[in-house]
Design an enzyme around this catalytic site. Structure first.
Site, PDB file in Angstrom:
ATOM      1  N   LYS A 154      -6.140  -2.122  -1.179  1.00  0.00           N
ATOM      2  CA  LYS A 154      -7.013  -1.972  -0.003  1.00  0.00           C
ATOM      3  C   LYS A 154      -7.658  -3.307   0.360  1.00  0.00           C
ATOM      4  CE  LYS A 154      -7.293   2.333   1.471  1.00  0.00           C
ATOM      5  NZ  LYS A 154      -7.928   3.572   1.857  1.00  0.00           N
ATOM      6  N   ASP A 163     -13.771   5.851   2.396  1.00  0.00           N
ATOM      7  CA  ASP A 163     -12.670   5.780   3.355  1.00  0.00           C
ATOM      8  C   ASP A 163     -11.888   7.086   3.437  1.00  0.00           C
ATOM      9  OD1 ASP A 163     -10.899   4.417   5.174  1.00  0.00           O
ATOM     10  OD2 ASP A 163      -9.431   4.519   3.561  1.00  0.00           O
ATOM     11  N   ASP A 164     -11.752   7.775   2.302  1.00  0.00           N
ATOM     12  CA  ASP A 164     -10.974   9.032   2.313  1.00  0.00           C
ATOM     13  C   ASP A 164     -11.635  10.066   3.212  1.00  0.00           C
ATOM     14  OD1 ASP A 164      -9.269   8.000   0.197  1.00  0.00           O
ATOM     15  OD2 ASP A 164     -11.042   8.238  -1.042  1.00  0.00           O
ATOM     16  N   ARG A 206      -8.612  10.723  -8.283  1.00  0.00           N
ATOM     17  CA  ARG A 206      -7.721  11.381  -7.308  1.00  0.00           C
ATOM     18  C   ARG A 206      -6.977  10.294  -6.539  1.00  0.00           C
ATOM     19  NH1 ARG A 206      -8.319  12.379  -1.557  1.00  0.00           N
ATOM     20  NH2 ARG A 206      -7.560  10.345  -2.031  1.00  0.00           N
ATOM     21  N   ASN A 242       0.113  12.906   2.933  1.00  0.00           N
ATOM     22  CA  ASN A 242       0.929  11.817   2.381  1.00  0.00           C
ATOM     23  C   ASN A 242       1.402  12.193   0.982  1.00  0.00           C
ATOM     24  OD1 ASN A 242       0.527   9.967   4.532  1.00  0.00           O
ATOM     25  ND2 ASN A 242      -1.539   9.591   3.779  1.00  0.00           N
ATOM     26  N   TYR A 249       0.840  -1.193   0.000  1.00  0.00           N
ATOM     27  CA  TYR A 249       0.000   0.000   0.000  1.00  0.00           C
ATOM     28  C   TYR A 249       0.880   1.249   0.000  1.00  0.00           C
ATOM     29  CZ  TYR A 249      -4.284   2.345  -0.235  1.00  0.00           C
ATOM     30  OH  TYR A 249      -5.279   3.130  -0.721  1.00  0.00           O
ATOM     31  N   GLU A 308     -13.540   4.831  -3.193  1.00  0.00           N
ATOM     32  CA  GLU A 308     -12.128   5.046  -2.908  1.00  0.00           C
ATOM     33  C   GLU A 308     -11.470   5.955  -3.944  1.00  0.00           C
ATOM     34  OE1 GLU A 308     -10.878   3.464  -0.176  1.00  0.00           O
ATOM     35  OE2 GLU A 308      -9.018   4.545  -0.523  1.00  0.00           O
ATOM     36  N   ASP A 309     -10.835   7.018  -3.481  1.00  0.00           N
ATOM     37  CA  ASP A 309     -10.053   7.894  -4.344  1.00  0.00           C
ATOM     38  C   ASP A 309     -10.836   8.484  -5.516  1.00  0.00           C
ATOM     39  OD1 ASP A 309      -8.044   7.607  -2.578  1.00  0.00           O
ATOM     40  OD2 ASP A 309      -6.605   6.686  -3.928  1.00  0.00           O
TER      41      ASP A 309
HETATM   42  P1  NAD Z   1      -8.491  17.242  -1.078  1.00  0.00           P
HETATM   43  O1  NAD Z   1      -7.944  17.520  -2.419  1.00  0.00           O
HETATM   44  O2  NAD Z   1      -9.915  16.858  -0.926  1.00  0.00           O
HETATM   45  O3  NAD Z   1      -8.231  18.545  -0.141  1.00  0.00           O
HETATM   46  C1  NAD Z   1      -7.029  19.259  -0.082  1.00  0.00           C
HETATM   47  C2  NAD Z   1      -7.294  20.583   0.621  1.00  0.00           C
HETATM   48  O4  NAD Z   1      -6.050  21.250   0.816  1.00  0.00           O
HETATM   49  C3  NAD Z   1      -8.185  21.535  -0.182  1.00  0.00           C
HETATM   50  O5  NAD Z   1      -9.108  22.147   0.681  1.00  0.00           O
HETATM   51  C4  NAD Z   1      -7.197  22.594  -0.682  1.00  0.00           C
HETATM   52  O6  NAD Z   1      -7.804  23.870  -0.828  1.00  0.00           O
HETATM   53  C5  NAD Z   1      -6.200  22.613   0.450  1.00  0.00           C
HETATM   54  N1  NAD Z   1      -4.928  23.203   0.058  1.00  0.00           N
HETATM   55  C6  NAD Z   1      -4.246  23.049  -1.092  1.00  0.00           C
HETATM   56  N2  NAD Z   1      -3.140  23.823  -1.078  1.00  0.00           N
HETATM   57  C7  NAD Z   1      -3.128  24.457   0.109  1.00  0.00           C
HETATM   58  C8  NAD Z   1      -2.263  25.394   0.705  1.00  0.00           C
HETATM   59  N3  NAD Z   1      -1.171  25.816   0.083  1.00  0.00           N
HETATM   60  N4  NAD Z   1      -2.565  25.843   1.932  1.00  0.00           N
HETATM   61  C9  NAD Z   1      -3.656  25.416   2.566  1.00  0.00           C
HETATM   62  N5  NAD Z   1      -4.517  24.524   2.062  1.00  0.00           N
HETATM   63  C10 NAD Z   1      -4.257  24.065   0.838  1.00  0.00           C
HETATM   64  O7  NAD Z   1      -7.559  16.134  -0.462  1.00  0.00           O
HETATM   65  P2  NAD Z   1      -7.845  15.221   0.836  1.00  0.00           P
HETATM   66  O8  NAD Z   1      -8.442  13.934   0.437  1.00  0.00           O
HETATM   67  O9  NAD Z   1      -8.551  16.035   1.843  1.00  0.00           O
HETATM   68  O10 NAD Z   1      -6.351  14.899   1.298  1.00  0.00           O
HETATM   69  C11 NAD Z   1      -5.503  15.936   1.765  1.00  0.00           C
HETATM   70  C12 NAD Z   1      -4.222  15.329   2.299  1.00  0.00           C
HETATM   71  O11 NAD Z   1      -4.515  14.502   3.404  1.00  0.00           O
HETATM   72  C13 NAD Z   1      -3.468  14.482   1.276  1.00  0.00           C
HETATM   73  O12 NAD Z   1      -2.108  14.794   1.310  1.00  0.00           O
HETATM   74  C14 NAD Z   1      -3.664  13.082   1.790  1.00  0.00           C
HETATM   75  O13 NAD Z   1      -2.526  12.298   1.546  1.00  0.00           O
HETATM   76  C15 NAD Z   1      -3.852  13.285   3.261  1.00  0.00           C
HETATM   77  N6  NAD Z   1      -4.634  12.189   3.857  1.00  0.00           N
HETATM   78  C16 NAD Z   1      -4.091  11.520   4.903  1.00  0.00           C
HETATM   79  C17 NAD Z   1      -4.784  10.475   5.472  1.00  0.00           C
HETATM   80  C18 NAD Z   1      -4.175   9.764   6.648  1.00  0.00           C
HETATM   81  O14 NAD Z   1      -3.118  10.089   7.060  1.00  0.00           O
HETATM   82  N7  NAD Z   1      -4.825   8.788   7.217  1.00  0.00           N
HETATM   83  C19 NAD Z   1      -6.012  10.087   4.961  1.00  0.00           C
HETATM   84  C20 NAD Z   1      -6.558  10.805   3.890  1.00  0.00           C
HETATM   85  C21 NAD Z   1      -5.855  11.857   3.338  1.00  0.00           C
END
Ligand code: NAD
Length: 557
Positions: free
Chosen positions: A179, A273-274, A161, A414, A108, A250-251
């Site tokens: 997954k 899950d996201d 995504r 991530n 993963y 997913e994604d």
């Molecule tokens: P998403 O695309 O839905 O949201 C991203 C957000 O970040 C948006 O609101 C965007 O406006 C904002 N953003 C972008 N550039 C920015 C900046 N310079 N300053 C402030 N905000 C900014 O993505 P998501 O699904 O919400 O995922 C976001 C992050 O969280 C990813 O890096 C993902 O890897 C991580 N994530 C981690 C876990 C975990 O650790 N368990 C789970 C899911 C997602």
């Protein structure tokens, strides 16, 4: 309640005409490779098809481990493990379970991301189902091509995504495959119950259109009614062909992810899950941290960097949990502030806010920077879900430490290269006071003679248990209350040893026990809410435990 496939569903031993010879070796659920006994080799016509020495599973495991470790890159390890999974699933799962901390980053994140990007080039054997726009009108018929009739868990993506990598179209198949492997490894779901699906609705990634190795449709992504009608047909087909299946979205891209979750969550047992898994794992981390800060959830003020699927999902679950502690919805929401790419999320910012941000849009003047928002809002917790590295600066961490004796800082983006700050930075800049967790793993840090172990807020702690609980109870819906239950169960499993080193999650080596406890709690909540269609067993935990898939060879003659 039945968590094991029927003998009809599995190509099991003892059927009227059991497979023999090469057909046995070609079936990854039957194949034992060099571990077939002398008698099995005689009875099944395997003589000559295998080298003469008979190995035990333990010996095979050792040999396989040496092979994996000899590969020069993680992608080569991924390819080796995928081939093993397609050849011998018992050996594959035994290896993953016994070396979970080493194997999860290969099968993963982060390696699966690179594997998806190169899926066209490394693709050898299909795994899962590809359903494309060309299949419209025939999706149910196509789902019936799947060889296992008893599917209970589907992970589906449209590839828009993929992790933090954007639109990878049909190459996203690595995600549902990975997954579902985690479902089997971490929650004991029988492999034959799982079905990975990629919906190929085109891609807007111009590089893929130009590339010779791209395996999907070379056309622009379907949008609007075309897309919605396709998804509707797909969901109806799933309900028809696999009526007992739980569906995990997913994604999907941001706009579709929220819509699909809300459109279908009451029509079939489904979750994203996201959004929801991330929410539960992050909230569990915060609840775990409160055991170190000795405060209540309803007293927290959380500042999010990033207002996407992860950020607003976490906030929604926080609001649900804070309401249980007596806050009104408005009071709970007011404790969550968001800074996104355009600054603080406020009503009069001049841009059209997406629907998922609206409930958190503040009625106040804008703030441009995160540092300023920290000073004004004075949060107890800072959660990074922006995908933007180096955004939790020294100044911000120091400010958080001035405001709180134990600031909670989670850099969840991530892969590691995208984390808002590193573990080392957080511990150093806060003088060891921070309670830190990240999305990708960071190594422990030694600071002034004290060992700090960063927790990894990995969704792997949540979704396998939630899915298992939903299917064990045959829940009609997967509710937010179930994710809240999962978060609380996970937080309760953090032990004093974990807390002593500042770790707010249990070790990954305990993930099967974690999944069992979450599955039991989720199934129990389904029974209590009268959402379960299965009969409630006397001892729910024992019943689920007994049915979890253990990768061991069975005698077959
Ligand atoms: P998403 O695309 O839905 O949201 C991203 C957000 O970040 C948006 O609101 C965007 O406006 C904002 N953003 C972008 N550039 C920015 C900046 N310079 N300053 C402030 N905000 C900014 O993505 P998501 O699904 O919400 O995922 C976001 C992050 O969280 C990813 O890096 C993902 O890897 C991580 N994530 C981690 C876990 C975990 O650790 N368990 C789970 C899911 C997602």
């Amino acid at each position: 309640m039945n968590l094991q496939p029927s003998s009809k569903g599995l190509s099991a031993w003892g059927e009227v005409s059991p497979p023999r010879g090469a057909a046995v070796l070609a079936d990854p659920l039957l194949n034992k490779g060099t571990a077939f006994t002398e008698r099995e080799r005689d009875v099944l016509g395997l003589r000559g098809l295998l080298p003469p020495r008979v190995f035990t599973l333990e010996e095979q495991l050792q040999r396989t481990l040496i092979s994996v470790r000899s590969k020069a890159t993680n992608l080569e390890k991924y390819i080796y493990l995928t081939t093993l999974q397609n050849r011998n699933e018992i050996l594959f799962y035994r290896l993953v379970i016994e070396h979970i901390e080493e194997m999860v980053p290969i099968i993963y994140t982060p390696t699966v991301g690179e594997a998806c990007q190169k899926y066209g080039a490394i693709y050898t054997k299909p795994r899962g189902m590809f359903i494309s726009l060309r299949d419209r009108g025939h999706i149910a018929e196509i789902l019936r091509h799947w060889p296992q009739p008893g599917v209970r868990l589907i992970v589906v993506t449209d590839g828009e995504r993929i992790l933090g990598l954007g639109d990878l179209g049909a190459l996203g198949m690595g995600i549902p495959v990975g997954k579902l492997a985690l479902y089997t490894a971490c929650a004991g779901l029988h492999p034959s119950y799982t079905l990975p699906i990629t919906l190929d609705v085109g891609t807007d990634n111009a590089e893929l259109h130009a590339g010779a190795a791209y395996i999907g449709l070379k056309q622009k992504r379907a949008r609007g009614a075309d897309y919605d009608d396709f998804i509707e047909e797909f969901v109806l087909a799933v309900k028809d062909v696999f009526p007992k299946a739980v569906l995990q979205w997913e994604d999907f891209g941001n706009t579709n992810a929220f819509r699909l979750l809300n459109n279908y969550r009451h029509r079939l047992p489904s979750f994203n899950d996201d959004i929801q898994g991330t929410a539960a794992v992050a909230l569990a981390g915060v609840i775990g941290a409160l055991r170190l800060t000795q405060s209540k959830l309803s007293q927290q003020k959380i500042l999010f960097l990033g207002a996407g699927e992860a950020g607003t999902g976490i906030a929604d679950l926080f609001v649900a949990a804070a309401r249980d502690e007596g806050l009104s919805e408005a009071e709970a929401r007011a404790r969550c502030w968001f800074v996104d790419s355009k600054g603080l999320v406020v009503k009069n910012r001049g841009d059209k806010l997406a629907a998922h941000k609206l409930p958190y849009a503040l009625d106040r003047e804008p703030i441009a920077t995160l540092a300023e928002a920290v000073k004004i809002f004075q949060p107890t917790a800072l959660i990074g879900v922006s995908g933007m590295p180096a955004t939790f600066t020294k100044e911000i961490v120091e400010q958080m430490t001035k405001l709180n004796s134990r600031p909670i800082i989670f850099a969840l983006s991530n892969p590691t290269s995208k984390a808002e700050c590193t573990a080392e930075q957080a511990y150093t800049w806060s003088g060891g006071k921070v309670i830190f967790a990240s999305g990708s793993p960071f190594a422990p840090i030694e600071l002034n003679g004290q060992r700090h172990v960063p927790g990894q807020g990995n969704n792997i702690y949540i979704f396998p248990g939630v899915g298992l609980g939903a299917l064990a109870s045959e829940a009609r819906e997967v509710t937010d209350a179930m994710f809240l239950t999962a978060a609380r169960t996970l937080a309760n499993l953090v032990g004093p040893d974990d807390l002593a080193v500042g770790r707010v999650y249990p070790a990954l080596t305990k993930v099967r026990e974690v999944s069992l406890q979450i599955a039991t709690a989720v199934a129990s909540s389904a029974f209590d809410a009268k959402l379960a269609q299965a009969r409630r067993p006397k001892d729910l935990e024992a019943d689920i435990r007994k049915r979890m898939f253990e990768p061991v060879y069975r005698d077959c003659v």
